[in-house]
Design a protein around this motif. Structure first.
Motif, mmCIF file in Angstrom:
data_model
loop_
_atom_site.group_PDB
_atom_site.id
_atom_site.type_symbol
_atom_site.label_atom_id
_atom_site.label_comp_id
_atom_site.label_asym_id
_atom_site.label_seq_id
_atom_site.Cartn_x
_atom_site.Cartn_y
_atom_site.Cartn_z
ATOM 1 N N VAL A 1 0.840 -1.206 0.000
ATOM 2 C CA VAL A 1 0.000 0.000 0.000
ATOM 3 C C VAL A 1 0.874 1.255 0.000
ATOM 4 O O VAL A 1 0.587 2.223 -0.716
ATOM 5 C CB VAL A 1 -0.955 0.000 1.211
ATOM 6 C CG1 VAL A 1 -1.689 1.338 1.313
ATOM 7 C CG2 VAL A 1 -1.976 -1.133 1.097
ATOM 8 N N VAL A 2 1.936 1.238 0.778
ATOM 9 C CA VAL A 2 2.865 2.387 0.806
ATOM 10 C C VAL A 2 3.469 2.605 -0.578
ATOM 11 O O VAL A 2 3.569 3.745 -1.063
ATOM 12 C CB VAL A 2 3.980 2.164 1.854
ATOM 13 C CG1 VAL A 2 5.077 3.224 1.710
ATOM 14 C CG2 VAL A 2 3.404 2.195 3.258
ATOM 15 N N ILE A 3 3.866 1.520 -1.244
ATOM 16 C CA ILE A 3 4.420 1.633 -2.597
ATOM 17 C C ILE A 3 3.384 2.213 -3.552
ATOM 18 O O ILE A 3 3.707 3.043 -4.409
ATOM 19 C CB ILE A 3 4.913 0.257 -3.095
ATOM 20 C CG1 ILE A 3 6.108 -0.205 -2.259
ATOM 21 C CG2 ILE A 3 5.322 0.331 -4.574
ATOM 22 C CD1 ILE A 3 6.558 -1.622 -2.547
ATOM 23 N N LEU A 4 2.113 1.792 -3.404
ATOM 24 C CA LEU A 4 1.043 2.347 -4.241
ATOM 25 C C LEU A 4 0.921 3.857 -4.053
ATOM 26 O O LEU A 4 0.783 4.611 -5.019
ATOM 27 C CB LEU A 4 -0.293 1.679 -3.903
ATOM 28 C CG LEU A 4 -0.630 0.369 -4.612
ATOM 29 C CD1 LEU A 4 -1.940 -0.190 -4.085
ATOM 30 C CD2 LEU A 4 -0.703 0.563 -6.121
ATOM 31 N N VAL A 5 0.968 4.290 -2.796
ATOM 32 C CA VAL A 5 0.872 5.718 -2.487
ATOM 33 C C VAL A 5 2.032 6.481 -3.116
ATOM 34 O O VAL A 5 1.872 7.616 -3.590
ATOM 35 C CB VAL A 5 0.832 5.947 -0.964
ATOM 36 C CG1 VAL A 5 0.921 7.431 -0.630
ATOM 37 C CG2 VAL A 5 -0.434 5.345 -0.368
ATOM 38 N N LEU A 6 3.207 5.851 -3.146
ATOM 39 C CA LEU A 6 4.399 6.496 -3.701
ATOM 40 C C LEU A 6 4.525 6.313 -5.209
ATOM 41 O O LEU A 6 5.489 6.776 -5.808
ATOM 42 C CB LEU A 6 5.655 5.945 -3.012
ATOM 43 C CG LEU A 6 5.757 6.197 -1.501
ATOM 44 C CD1 LEU A 6 7.009 5.568 -0.939
ATOM 45 C CD2 LEU A 6 5.717 7.693 -1.191
ATOM 46 N N THR A 7 3.558 5.621 -5.812
ATOM 47 C CA THR A 7 3.577 5.412 -7.264
ATOM 48 C C THR A 7 2.690 6.416 -7.981
ATOM 49 O O THR A 7 3.072 6.984 -8.999
ATOM 50 C CB THR A 7 3.124 3.983 -7.611
ATOM 51 O OG1 THR A 7 4.006 3.044 -6.986
ATOM 52 C CG2 THR A 7 3.155 3.744 -9.115
ATOM 53 N N ARG A 8 1.485 6.622 -7.459
ATOM 54 C CA ARG A 8 0.567 7.638 -7.964
ATOM 55 C C ARG A 8 -0.196 8.220 -6.785
ATOM 56 O O ARG A 8 -0.488 7.496 -5.826
ATOM 57 C CB ARG A 8 -0.440 7.032 -8.951
ATOM 58 C CG ARG A 8 0.112 6.765 -10.330
ATOM 59 C CD ARG A 8 -0.988 6.408 -11.315
ATOM 60 N NE ARG A 8 -1.952 7.506 -11.481
ATOM 61 C CZ ARG A 8 -1.740 8.596 -12.208
ATOM 62 N NH1 ARG A 8 -0.600 8.738 -12.841
ATOM 63 N NH2 ARG A 8 -2.652 9.532 -12.295
ATOM 64 N N PRO A 9 -0.550 9.496 -6.842
ATOM 65 C CA PRO A 9 -1.319 10.087 -5.738
ATOM 66 C C PRO A 9 -2.614 9.345 -5.456
ATOM 67 O O PRO A 9 -3.060 9.264 -4.312
ATOM 68 C CB PRO A 9 -1.591 11.519 -6.220
ATOM 69 C CG PRO A 9 -0.482 11.815 -7.169
ATOM 70 C CD PRO A 9 -0.178 10.505 -7.852
ATOM 71 N N THR A 10 -3.248 8.778 -6.501
ATOM 72 C CA THR A 10 -4.495 8.046 -6.299
ATOM 73 C C THR A 10 -4.281 6.763 -5.495
ATOM 74 O O THR A 10 -5.258 6.125 -5.090
ATOM 75 C CB THR A 10 -5.149 7.697 -7.653
ATOM 76 O OG1 THR A 10 -4.149 7.160 -8.536
ATOM 77 C CG2 THR A 10 -5.764 8.919 -8.287
ATOM 78 N N GLY A 11 -3.024 6.404 -5.250
ATOM 79 C CA GLY A 11 -2.747 5.256 -4.392
ATOM 80 C C GLY A 11 -3.280 5.440 -2.985
ATOM 81 O O GLY A 11 -3.592 4.457 -2.297
ATOM 82 N N ILE A 12 -3.432 6.697 -2.557
ATOM 83 C CA ILE A 12 -3.942 6.940 -1.204
ATOM 84 C C ILE A 12 -5.392 6.493 -1.067
ATOM 85 O O ILE A 12 -5.873 6.288 0.059
ATOM 86 C CB ILE A 12 -3.801 8.424 -0.789
ATOM 87 C CG1 ILE A 12 -4.695 9.314 -1.644
ATOM 88 C CG2 ILE A 12 -2.374 8.878 -0.848
ATOM 89 C CD1 ILE A 12 -4.721 10.756 -1.176
#
Length: 374
Positions: free
Chosen positions: A161-172
Motif C-alpha cells: 500500500v505504501v508503494i502504491l501511495v508512492l507510485t501515484r497520488p491516487t494510491g492513497i
C-alpha cells in the motif's frame, strides 16, 4: 497437466501481446514520461525532488534513477515494467483461482486482462500507470491469499500500500479501501465504524498534503471551469455563479462547494460518471470508440451478472472489497475529473475481468451441458 497447459498458453498470449505492443508503439519517453526522466536527473544532481508532489510519483522516479545508474536508461525502465506486468499477471490468475477454485475461470479472467490492449499498452509508456496497475494486482492477491492473517502477511500488505501511495497520488485511495476491508472482516458494524474513523484520520491529512501540489493537483479547478476531462474546460471561463470557499483546494473546501452548490455538483457528477464508464472520447477515432464499446460494454453486463453469482457463493468479503474499490474510485472521479485516456479506470478493470470470467464460465456451462448430454 491441465495447469501446465493453461500456464503455457497464458505465457504465449502474454508474450505475443507485449511484443506486438512494443513493435507497434515503441517505448514512449516523451510527453509525461519525460517529466519523470527529468525528475530522476534532478534528484541525482540535488538529492531531493524539484517539487514535494513528486514524492507521490517516486516509485517510477527511483526506477529511472536505478536504470540510469546501471546504464540501461529507458530500456531498463521498460524491462522493469514488462517483468512486473508479467509477475502481476501470474498473481491475478492466482487471485481468481483462490476465490473460485476453478482454473477455467482464472484462465478466462487472465486472458481478458492480457488482451485488454488499453490496459496493456501502458507497459510501453514510461508513465506510472503500468507499475500502478501491476502493484494493484499483487495487492489484490495478497489480501485474499488463503494463508491465515499473520504479522508477516499484514506487514507485506502495508508495504505494498505504501508503494502504491508512492507510485501515484491516487494510491492513497487504497487506504480507506483496505481499512474498510479489514473492518468488514471482523464481522461487526462497530469495527467498520472504528476502521472508517481511522481511515479518515489518515486519509484527509494525507490527501490535503497531496492537494497542495496545485497544477494538475488543484482539485477545485475542475468545478470552477467545469472539467469533465481533466484540463479541458467546458465553459468560456471560470463559472462565477457558484459559491466557493476562500481556500478551496482542501477536503474541507470541496465539502463547502458541494453543500453550497448541490445542483451544479450533481450535473457535473452525472457527466463525469458517463465519461468514466462510457470511455468514449470526441478526440478518439470512430473505430477506436467502437472498439472500446464492443470490448467493455458487454463486460459491464457480464460483470453485473458475475456479482450476482459471487453473492450466491456467499463470498461477502470479496464482494465488499469490490464494492468499496468501485465506489471509492468512482467518487474520486466525481470529485475531480476523468482522464484523457481512461487510465483512472485501471484499478477497477481487474474486478470487472474477475466478475466477467465468473459469468462467462456460468454461461458456458449452461450451453455446454445440453450438448454434452445429447
Amino acid at each position: 497437466m491441465q495447469k501446465k497447459l493453461y500456464f503455457l498458453f497464458i505465457i504465449i498470449c502474454w508474450g505475443t501481446v507485449q511484443m506486438f505492443l512494443l513493435k507497434k508503439l515503441g517505448i514512449e519517453t516523451g510527453l509525461e514520461a519525460k517529466k519523470y526522466i527529468d525528475e530522476a536527473d534532478y534528484f541525482l544532481q540535488h538529492k531531493t525532488f524539484s517539487q514535494p508532489k513528486y514524492l507521490f510519483y517516486s516509485t517510477l522516479i527511483f526506477v529511472n534513477i536505478f536504470s540510469k545508474l546501471i546504464g540501461t536508461k529507458s530500456i531498463g525502465v521498460y524491462i522493469f515494467q514488462v517483468l512486473l506486468n508479467g509477475l502481476s499477471t501470474v498473481y491475478f490468475y492466482k487471485f481468481i483461482f483462490i476465490n473460485t477454485r476453478c482454473r477455467t475461470t482464472a484462465f478466462i479472467g487472465v486472458l481478458l486482462l492480457i488482451f485488454c490492449i488499453p490496459a496493456q499498452e501502458w507497459t510501453t509508456r514510461l508513465y506510472t500507470e503500468s507499475i500502478f496497475l501491476s502493484i494493484i494486482l499483487i495487492l489484490n492477491y495478497l489480501l485474499f491469499d488463503d494463508r491465515k492473517n499473520s504479522f508477516y502477511k499484514n506487514s507485506l500488505i502495508l508495504l505494498v500500500v505504501v508503494i502504491l501511495v508512492l507510485t501515484r497520488p491516487t494510491g492513497i485511495l487504497f487506504i480507506p479501501i483496505i481499512l474498510l476491508y479489514y473492518g468488514n472482516l471482523l464481522k461487526k458494524n462497530v469495527y467498520i465504524l472504528i476502521f472508517s474513523f481511522i481511515a479518515v484520520l489518515i486519509f484527509i491529512p494525507l490527501l490535503n498534503c497531496v492537494m497542495q501540489g496545485k497544477g494538475e493537483l488543484d482539485f477545485m479547478k475542475p468545478f470552477i471551469e467545469e472539467h469533465i476531462i481533466c484540463g479541458v474546460s467546458t465553459t468560456a471561463g471560470p463559472n462565477t455563479n457558484i459559491i466557493l470557499p476562500q481556500n478551496g483546494n482542501t477536503i474541507q473546501g470541496i465539502v463547502y462547494y458541494i453543500i453550497n452548490n448541490p445542483s451544479h455538483f450533481a450535473q457535473l457528477s452525472a457527466k463525469k460518471i458517463i465519461a468514466f464508464f462510457g470511455l468514449q472520447r470526441s478526440y478518439y477515432s470512430s473505430p477506436h470508440n467502437l472498439f472500446l464499446a464492443i470490448y467493455f460494454y458487454p463486460l459491464y453486463v457480464l460483470g453485473i451478472f458475475g456479482s450476482v453469482l459471487l453473492k450466491k457463493k456467499k463470498n461477502n468479503s470479496l464482494l465488499f472489497y469490490f464494492s468499496c474499490t468501485i465506489l471509492v474510485f468512482t467518487t474520486s472521479v466525481i470529485l475531480t475529473c476523468d482522464d484523457w485516456h481512461n487510465r483512472f479506470l485501471l484499478p477497477i478493470l481487474p474486478l470487472v475481468f474477475f466478475l466477467s470470467a465468473l459469468a462467462i464460465r456460468k454461461v458456458a456451462e449452461v450451453f455446454m451441458n445440453p450438448i454434452a448430454n445429447k
